[in-house]
Design an enzyme around this catalytic site. Structure first.
Site: not given
Length: 258
Positions: A76, A125, A159
């Site tokens: 990350d 994202d 999601d």
């Protein structure tokens, strides 16, 4: 920058299993463990598994606990988030987990062809307006294919209906073999305790009543990848606590650091 965040950065500079390499150093000196993660750092020949956009590192740490015969690396750009998993794994004395602070676009600077066995992409994202930034776009598939072993596996948990639909179509048009696919993971009947590891963001989505999508597939080599041509309805909700301005600021600051 807050004092707490500065303390986390200071901590990680001392952690032996955290690696932070600005682009300027990679360009000039390269990464000395590229192709040698097993021999130099992990000191075994176990498979290497990456968690991309690892956030707090829940998957990297959770999987490392469940599978001591595999090596896990969380990746990350957000160092303050990564600190949580880095600290937990260090205090637990775990030897099969590491963390790498860099952008995913630079992943081939750190791993040699065939060095990685699996890739987990957990709640990225969806980048609904910028296909080249989607972590399951053909642009990134080319990068993953470079470092994955033959028949390497990619997992996506999300999601986002937008990203899941896009990814499924990308898999379809490029004829990647699907291992498992579901639009509602926790009502799919899939018996796999790996999938029950929940990230910070995932629990928030579940608390809001959203379903979790999951697909795993084999990233076979292809002479040419096809970008899917499909119109997808945008997600009508926004992520929790994600400030694009602050994230881009940290990313640019890190990349330009000497």
């Amino acid at each position: 920058m807050g004092k707490n965040k500065l303390q986390k950065f200071d901590d990680m500079n001392l952690y032996p299993h955290v690696f932070q390499y600005p682009f300027s150093i990679l360009q000039n000196e390269g990464f000395d463990m590229k192709g040698k993660w097993n021999s130099i750092f992990f000191k075994n020949d176990h498979p290497i598994v990456l968690e991309l956009g690892c956030g707090k590192g829940e998957y990297a740490v959770g999987l490392a606990r469940k599978y001591p015969n595999k090596n896990f690396i969380g990746i990350d750009i957000k160092g303050a988030r990564m600190w949580t998993g880095a600290k937990e794994s260090l205090q637990s004395g775990m030897k099969n987990v590491a963390f790498l602070r860099t952008t995913i676009e630079l992943i081939t600077y750190f791993f040699s062809p065939g060095e990685v066995s699996e890739i987990w992409i957990t709640f990225p994202d969806p980048q609904m307006k910028k296909v080249r930034k989607r972590l399951t776009s053909t642009r990134f598939m080319e990068l993953y294919r470079t470092i994955l072993k033959p028949n390497g596996i990619i997992h996506l948990k999300s999601d986002s209906n937008f990203l899941f639909t896009y990814t499924c179509e990308m898999v379809k048009v490029n004829h990647y073999p699907i291992i498992f696919q579901t639009e509602d993971l926790y009502h799919s009947g899939l018996k796999d305790d790996i999938l029950n590891i929940k990230t910070f963001y995932e629990q928030q989505w579940l608390d809001r009543g959203l379903t979790i999508k999951y697909i795993s597939f084999i990233c076979e080599n292809r002479d040419r990848l096809i970008e899917p041509n499909i119109e997808i309805e945008y997600d009508n909700y926004r992520s929790f606590n994600r400030s694009k301005r602050s994230e881009n600021k940290e990313k640019n600051k890190f990349l330009n650091k000497d």
